[in-house]
Design a protein around this motif. Structure first.
Motif, mmCIF file in Angstrom:
data_model
loop_
_atom_site.group_PDB
_atom_site.id
_atom_site.type_symbol
_atom_site.label_atom_id
_atom_site.label_comp_id
_atom_site.label_asym_id
_atom_site.label_seq_id
_atom_site.Cartn_x
_atom_site.Cartn_y
_atom_site.Cartn_z
ATOM 1 N N MET A 1 0.869 -1.273 0.066
ATOM 2 C CA MET A 1 0.114 -0.035 0.102
ATOM 3 C C MET A 1 0.887 1.007 0.054
ATOM 4 S SD MET A 1 -2.981 1.264 -0.083
ATOM 5 C CE MET A 1 -3.724 -0.366 -0.499
ATOM 6 N N ASP A 2 0.312 2.272 -0.474
ATOM 7 C CA ASP A 2 0.933 3.630 -0.375
ATOM 8 C C ASP A 2 1.416 4.316 0.741
ATOM 9 O OD1 ASP A 2 0.622 6.811 -1.294
ATOM 10 O OD2 ASP A 2 1.792 5.666 -2.727
ATOM 11 N N LEU A 3 2.839 4.684 1.013
ATOM 12 C CA LEU A 3 3.089 5.229 2.182
ATOM 13 C C LEU A 3 2.372 6.464 2.507
ATOM 14 C CD1 LEU A 3 4.895 5.053 4.616
ATOM 15 C CD2 LEU A 3 6.600 6.344 3.187
ATOM 16 N N ASP A 4 2.278 7.445 1.545
ATOM 17 C CA ASP A 4 1.356 8.704 1.597
ATOM 18 C C ASP A 4 0.128 8.559 2.122
ATOM 19 O OD1 ASP A 4 3.586 9.746 0.459
ATOM 20 O OD2 ASP A 4 2.579 10.144 -1.492
ATOM 21 N N HIS A 5 -1.000 7.403 1.795
ATOM 22 C CA HIS A 5 -2.058 7.098 2.063
ATOM 23 C C HIS A 5 -1.868 6.618 3.688
ATOM 24 C CE1 HIS A 5 -3.470 6.536 -2.142
ATOM 25 N NE2 HIS A 5 -4.252 7.293 -1.556
ATOM 26 N N THR A 6 -1.116 5.923 4.105
ATOM 27 C CA THR A 6 -0.954 5.501 5.226
ATOM 28 C C THR A 6 -0.428 6.618 6.216
ATOM 29 O OG1 THR A 6 0.081 3.280 4.573
ATOM 30 C CG2 THR A 6 0.632 4.065 6.737
ATOM 31 N N LEU A 7 0.349 7.520 5.950
ATOM 32 C CA LEU A 7 0.741 8.676 6.647
ATOM 33 C C LEU A 7 -0.499 9.582 6.836
ATOM 34 C CD1 LEU A 7 4.361 9.488 5.408
ATOM 35 C CD2 LEU A 7 3.736 8.195 7.713
ATOM 36 N N ILE A 8 -1.258 9.835 5.712
ATOM 37 C CA ILE A 8 -2.223 10.593 5.744
ATOM 38 C C ILE A 8 -3.338 10.049 6.549
ATOM 39 C CG2 ILE A 8 -4.465 11.393 4.582
ATOM 40 C CD1 ILE A 8 -2.454 11.759 1.978
ATOM 41 N N ALA A 9 -3.830 8.748 6.951
ATOM 42 C CA ALA A 9 -4.477 8.441 7.552
ATOM 43 C C ALA A 9 -3.981 8.253 9.019
ATOM 44 C CB ALA A 9 -4.718 6.608 7.180
ATOM 45 N N LEU A 10 -2.840 8.102 9.449
ATOM 46 C CA LEU A 10 -2.198 8.364 10.642
ATOM 47 C C LEU A 10 -2.166 9.694 11.086
ATOM 48 C CD1 LEU A 10 0.530 5.887 10.348
ATOM 49 C CD2 LEU A 10 -1.365 5.508 11.488
ATOM 50 N N ALA A 11 -2.481 10.625 10.462
ATOM 51 C CA ALA A 11 -2.312 12.191 10.731
ATOM 52 C C ALA A 11 -3.522 12.632 11.814
ATOM 53 C CB ALA A 11 -2.336 12.970 9.463
ATOM 54 N N ASP A 12 -4.582 11.767 11.330
ATOM 55 C CA ASP A 12 -5.708 12.357 12.498
ATOM 56 C C ASP A 12 -5.614 11.208 13.641
ATOM 57 O OD1 ASP A 12 -8.869 11.788 13.108
ATOM 58 O OD2 ASP A 12 -8.503 13.441 11.961
ATOM 59 N N PRO A 13 -5.988 12.020 14.977
ATOM 60 C CA PRO A 13 -6.096 11.669 16.109
ATOM 61 C C PRO A 13 -7.129 10.630 16.424
ATOM 62 C CG PRO A 13 -6.398 14.097 16.456
ATOM 63 C CD PRO A 13 -6.068 13.564 15.008
ATOM 64 N N THR A 14 -8.183 11.029 15.757
ATOM 65 C CA THR A 14 -9.299 9.958 16.042
ATOM 66 C C THR A 14 -9.145 8.526 15.106
ATOM 67 O OG1 THR A 14 -11.027 11.617 15.772
ATOM 68 C CG2 THR A 14 -11.846 9.680 15.374
ATOM 69 N N ARG A 15 -8.337 8.689 14.267
ATOM 70 C CA ARG A 15 -8.255 7.435 13.323
ATOM 71 C C ARG A 15 -6.961 6.530 14.109
ATOM 72 N NH1 ARG A 15 -9.415 10.867 8.530
ATOM 73 N NH2 ARG A 15 -7.238 11.638 8.379
ATOM 74 N N ARG A 16 -6.033 7.273 14.590
ATOM 75 C CA ARG A 16 -5.037 6.718 15.361
ATOM 76 C C ARG A 16 -5.758 5.977 16.630
ATOM 77 N NH1 ARG A 16 -2.359 11.616 14.632
ATOM 78 N NH2 ARG A 16 -2.470 12.105 16.882
ATOM 79 N N ALA A 17 -6.542 6.773 17.406
ATOM 80 C CA ALA A 17 -7.375 6.172 18.487
ATOM 81 C C ALA A 17 -8.245 4.697 18.087
ATOM 82 C CB ALA A 17 -8.260 7.127 19.053
ATOM 83 N N ILE A 18 -8.730 4.965 16.887
ATOM 84 C CA ILE A 18 -9.554 3.634 16.370
ATOM 85 C C ILE A 18 -8.394 2.533 16.252
ATOM 86 C CG2 ILE A 18 -10.797 2.696 14.219
ATOM 87 C CD1 ILE A 18 -12.111 5.530 13.903
ATOM 88 N N LEU A 19 -7.180 2.853 15.498
ATOM 89 C CA LEU A 19 -6.343 1.670 15.306
ATOM 90 C C LEU A 19 -5.749 1.322 16.639
ATOM 91 C CD1 LEU A 19 -4.186 3.180 12.455
ATOM 92 C CD2 LEU A 19 -5.740 1.258 12.361
ATOM 93 N N ALA A 20 -5.594 2.075 17.536
ATOM 94 C CA ALA A 20 -5.282 1.639 19.024
ATOM 95 C C ALA A 20 -6.226 0.649 19.429
ATOM 96 C CB ALA A 20 -5.074 2.920 19.990
ATOM 97 N N ARG A 21 -7.520 1.079 19.480
ATOM 98 C CA ARG A 21 -8.447 0.100 19.860
ATOM 99 C C ARG A 21 -8.684 -1.208 19.109
ATOM 100 N NH1 ARG A 21 -11.090 -3.420 20.122
ATOM 101 N NH2 ARG A 21 -12.900 -4.135 20.476
ATOM 102 N N LEU A 22 -8.314 -1.060 17.852
ATOM 103 C CA LEU A 22 -8.378 -2.345 16.968
ATOM 104 C C LEU A 22 -7.166 -3.267 17.327
ATOM 105 C CD1 LEU A 22 -9.805 -1.096 13.642
ATOM 106 C CD2 LEU A 22 -11.029 -2.527 15.165
ATOM 107 N N SER A 23 -6.450 -2.720 17.922
ATOM 108 C CA SER A 23 -5.166 -3.486 18.221
ATOM 109 C C SER A 23 -5.385 -4.511 19.242
ATOM 110 C CB SER A 23 -3.942 -2.643 18.519
ATOM 111 O OG SER A 23 -4.184 -2.126 19.863
ATOM 112 N N ARG A 24 -6.424 -4.067 19.827
ATOM 113 C CA ARG A 24 -6.876 -5.296 21.053
ATOM 114 C C ARG A 24 -7.919 -6.257 20.400
ATOM 115 N NH1 ARG A 24 -8.069 -0.256 23.503
ATOM 116 N NH2 ARG A 24 -10.097 -0.760 23.769
ATOM 117 N N GLY A 25 -8.286 -6.022 19.181
ATOM 118 C CA GLY A 25 -9.092 -7.194 18.623
ATOM 119 C C GLY A 25 -10.246 -6.346 17.631
ATOM 120 N N GLU A 26 -11.017 -7.245 17.117
ATOM 121 C CA GLU A 26 -12.001 -6.473 16.033
ATOM 122 C C GLU A 26 -12.808 -6.098 16.865
ATOM 123 O OE1 GLU A 26 -14.988 -9.895 14.734
ATOM 124 O OE2 GLU A 26 -13.050 -9.879 13.598
#
Length: 113
Positions: free
Chosen positions: A1-26
């Motif tokens: 996947m494209d690094l730019d898309h990943t960095l753009i997605a990670l730029a938002d704190p809400t999306r980072r919080a969602i990823l943190a939650r998903l790191s514990r499971g679906e």
């Protein structure tokens, strides 16, 4: 996947919080939306950004579409940032050397810090 898309997605704190939650499971969208003061459609927009970046996948489970973390793009970000970590470590090492040299000069001149 494209690094730019990943960095753009990670730029938002809400999306980072969602990823943190998903790191514990679906989790279902409603569960992911719970901690935020936003509508389900707003959370769904964040999930679409994460999905386009390859950071999550959505399954089908009856009427729900549980989200799962896909960590491969995070590994690519970690590899990309690794070279900058080395740069900063080397910069700090040079700063340490410089400060030690200043300290030696002060001690030689009879001054103490």
């Amino acid at each position: 996947m494209d690094l730019d898309h990943t960095l753009i997605a990670l730029a938002d704190p809400t999306r980072r919080a969602i990823l943190a939650r998903l790191s514990r499971g679906e989790a279902a969208v409603t569960e992911l939306a719970r901690p935020f003061r936003m509508s389900l459609p707003a959370v769904s927009k964040h999930l679409k950004v994460l999905e386009r970046a390859g950071l999550i996948s959505r399954g089908r489970n009856a009427q729900q579409r549980p989200c799962r973390l896909r960590a491969r793009p995070l590994k690519e970000v970690a590899q990309w940032t690794e070279r900058y970590r080395r740069f900063w470590e080397e910069s700090y090492d040079r700063l340490d050397d410089y400060l030690r040299e200043l300290q030696r000069k002060e001690e030689k001149d009879g001054r103490t810090t």
